[in-house]
Write a protein that holds these residues in place. Sequence first.
Motif, short mmCIF file in Angstrom:
data_model
loop_
_atom_site.label_atom_id
_atom_site.label_comp_id
_atom_site.label_asym_id
_atom_site.label_seq_id
_atom_site.Cartn_x
_atom_site.Cartn_y
_atom_site.Cartn_z
N THR A 103 13.12 -29.99 -20.53
CA THR A 103 14.15 -30.58 -19.67
C THR A 103 13.86 -32.07 -19.51
O THR A 103 12.78 -32.46 -19.07
N GLY A 106 14.82 -36.64 -14.96
CA GLY A 106 16.05 -36.98 -14.27
C GLY A 106 17.12 -35.90 -14.38
O GLY A 106 18.25 -36.11 -13.94
N TYR A 107 16.77 -34.76 -14.97
CA TYR A 107 17.71 -33.65 -15.15
C TYR A 107 17.09 -32.36 -14.62
O TYR A 107 15.88 -32.25 -14.47
N ARG A 108 17.96 -31.39 -14.35
CA ARG A 108 17.51 -30.04 -14.04
C ARG A 108 18.16 -29.10 -15.04
O ARG A 108 19.25 -29.39 -15.56
N PRO A 132 22.28 -33.72 -14.76
CA PRO A 132 21.63 -34.80 -14.00
C PRO A 132 21.29 -34.35 -12.58
O PRO A 132 22.07 -33.64 -11.94
N ALA A 135 23.73 -33.78 -9.41
CA ALA A 135 25.06 -33.28 -9.80
C ALA A 135 25.25 -31.88 -9.25
O ALA A 135 24.28 -31.14 -9.11
#
Length: 136
Positions: A103, A106-108, A132, A135
Amino acid sequence: MIIGIGNDLCNIERIQRSLDRFGERFEARVFTPYEIAKARGRRRVAETYAKRFAAKEACAKALGTGVPRAGVHWKHLGVVNLPSGKPGFELTGGAAARLARITPLGYRAMLHLTLTDDHPWAEASVIIEAVPLGAP
Protein backbone atom coordinates in the motif's frame (compact mmCIF):
# COMPACT_ATOMS: atom_id res chain seq x y z
CA MET A 1 -5.67 3.08 -7.87
CA ILE A 2 -5.64 -0.68 -8.27
CA ILE A 3 -2.65 -2.32 -6.55
CA GLY A 4 -3.69 -5.96 -6.89
CA ILE A 5 -6.07 -8.25 -8.74
CA GLY A 6 -6.60 -11.95 -8.13
CA ASN A 7 -9.00 -14.62 -9.31
CA ASP A 8 -9.37 -18.31 -8.50
CA LEU A 9 -11.56 -21.23 -9.50
CA CYS A 10 -12.00 -24.12 -7.05
CA ASN A 11 -13.60 -27.51 -7.59
CA ILE A 12 -16.27 -28.11 -4.93
CA GLU A 13 -15.93 -31.89 -5.25
CA ARG A 14 -12.19 -31.61 -4.51
CA ILE A 15 -13.00 -29.73 -1.30
CA GLN A 16 -15.59 -32.41 -0.41
CA ARG A 17 -12.95 -35.12 -0.91
CA SER A 18 -10.57 -33.23 1.41
CA LEU A 19 -13.32 -32.95 4.02
CA ASP A 20 -14.13 -36.66 3.68
CA ARG A 21 -10.49 -37.70 3.93
CA PHE A 22 -9.07 -35.25 6.48
CA GLY A 23 -12.13 -33.74 8.18
CA GLU A 24 -11.30 -31.40 11.04
CA ARG A 25 -7.56 -31.50 10.25
CA PHE A 26 -8.27 -29.94 6.85
CA GLU A 27 -10.64 -27.37 8.34
CA ALA A 28 -8.21 -26.38 11.10
CA ARG A 29 -5.25 -26.09 8.71
CA VAL A 30 -6.95 -23.86 6.15
CA PHE A 31 -9.88 -22.04 7.75
CA THR A 32 -10.38 -19.62 10.65
CA PRO A 33 -12.80 -20.43 13.50
CA TYR A 34 -15.24 -17.89 11.99
CA GLU A 35 -15.12 -19.62 8.59
CA ILE A 36 -15.57 -23.06 10.17
CA ALA A 37 -18.61 -21.89 12.14
CA LYS A 38 -20.08 -20.25 9.03
CA ALA A 39 -19.63 -23.39 6.90
CA ARG A 40 -20.95 -25.79 9.53
CA GLY A 41 -24.04 -23.61 9.89
CA ARG A 42 -24.89 -23.99 6.22
CA ARG A 43 -26.63 -26.83 4.42
CA ARG A 44 -24.00 -26.91 1.64
CA VAL A 45 -20.76 -27.09 3.65
CA ALA A 46 -18.38 -28.01 0.79
CA GLU A 47 -19.68 -25.16 -1.40
CA THR A 48 -19.15 -22.69 1.43
CA TYR A 49 -15.60 -23.90 2.02
CA ALA A 50 -14.82 -23.97 -1.72
CA LYS A 51 -15.82 -20.32 -2.15
CA ARG A 52 -13.69 -19.32 0.82
CA PHE A 53 -10.76 -21.43 -0.41
CA ALA A 54 -11.00 -19.70 -3.81
CA ALA A 55 -11.17 -16.32 -2.03
CA LYS A 56 -7.98 -17.07 -0.09
CA GLU A 57 -6.16 -18.08 -3.29
CA ALA A 58 -7.44 -15.01 -5.15
CA CYS A 59 -6.40 -12.69 -2.32
CA ALA A 60 -2.92 -14.22 -2.16
CA LYS A 61 -2.59 -13.66 -5.91
CA ALA A 62 -3.73 -10.04 -5.51
CA LEU A 63 -1.11 -9.64 -2.76
CA GLY A 64 1.48 -11.07 -5.18
CA THR A 65 2.52 -13.95 -2.96
CA GLY A 66 0.56 -17.18 -3.34
CA VAL A 67 -0.15 -19.48 -0.37
CA PRO A 68 1.73 -20.52 1.68
CA ARG A 69 4.51 -18.23 0.62
CA ALA A 70 6.29 -15.09 1.78
CA GLY A 71 4.87 -15.43 5.29
CA VAL A 72 1.27 -15.56 4.03
CA HIS A 73 -0.63 -18.60 5.32
CA TRP A 74 -4.17 -19.83 4.81
CA LYS A 75 -5.45 -18.68 8.18
CA HIS A 76 -4.01 -15.16 7.66
CA LEU A 77 -6.61 -14.69 4.89
CA GLY A 78 -9.88 -14.75 6.83
CA VAL A 79 -13.06 -14.43 4.79
CA VAL A 80 -15.78 -12.66 6.76
CA ASN A 81 -19.24 -11.34 6.06
CA LEU A 82 -20.04 -7.70 6.68
CA PRO A 83 -23.33 -6.89 8.47
CA SER A 84 -24.91 -6.42 5.03
CA GLY A 85 -23.90 -9.99 4.11
CA LYS A 86 -21.29 -8.78 1.63
CA PRO A 87 -18.11 -10.89 1.79
CA GLY A 88 -14.85 -9.29 2.82
CA PHE A 89 -11.49 -10.08 4.39
CA GLU A 90 -9.91 -9.91 7.80
CA LEU A 91 -6.17 -10.13 7.12
CA THR A 92 -3.76 -11.03 9.90
CA GLY A 93 -0.11 -12.04 10.25
CA GLY A 94 1.91 -12.19 7.05
CA ALA A 95 -1.07 -11.24 4.86
CA ALA A 96 -1.66 -8.02 6.79
CA ALA A 97 2.08 -7.26 6.70
CA ARG A 98 2.22 -7.84 2.94
CA LEU A 99 -0.82 -5.59 2.39
CA ALA A 100 0.87 -2.84 4.40
CA ARG A 101 4.05 -3.20 2.28
CA ILE A 102 2.25 -2.89 -1.05
CA THR A 103 0.00 0.00 0.00
CA PRO A 104 1.60 3.31 -1.07
CA LEU A 105 2.36 5.94 1.57
CA GLY A 106 -0.55 8.33 2.00
CA TYR A 107 -3.08 5.66 1.00
CA ARG A 108 -5.19 3.02 2.69
CA ALA A 109 -6.07 -0.33 1.16
CA MET A 110 -9.61 -1.46 0.39
CA LEU A 111 -10.20 -5.09 -0.52
CA HIS A 112 -13.13 -5.97 -2.76
CA LEU A 113 -14.29 -9.59 -2.94
CA THR A 114 -16.95 -11.34 -4.97
CA LEU A 115 -17.86 -15.03 -4.64
CA THR A 116 -20.02 -17.36 -6.71
CA ASP A 117 -20.59 -21.06 -7.24
CA ASP A 118 -22.22 -23.26 -9.82
CA HIS A 119 -21.63 -26.90 -8.97
CA PRO A 120 -18.99 -28.25 -9.33
CA TRP A 121 -17.18 -24.88 -9.39
CA ALA A 122 -16.66 -22.06 -6.92
CA GLU A 123 -15.04 -18.80 -8.00
CA ALA A 124 -13.68 -15.72 -6.28
CA SER A 125 -12.30 -12.42 -7.54
CA VAL A 126 -10.36 -9.90 -5.47
CA ILE A 127 -9.38 -6.31 -6.21
CA ILE A 128 -7.10 -4.40 -3.87
CA GLU A 129 -7.62 -0.68 -4.22
CA ALA A 130 -5.43 2.06 -2.73
CA VAL A 131 -7.52 5.04 -1.64
CA PRO A 132 -5.97 8.36 -0.54
CA LEU A 133 -6.09 8.87 3.22
CA GLY A 134 -9.01 11.07 4.15
CA ALA A 135 -11.10 9.96 1.15
CA PRO A 136 -14.49 8.41 1.93
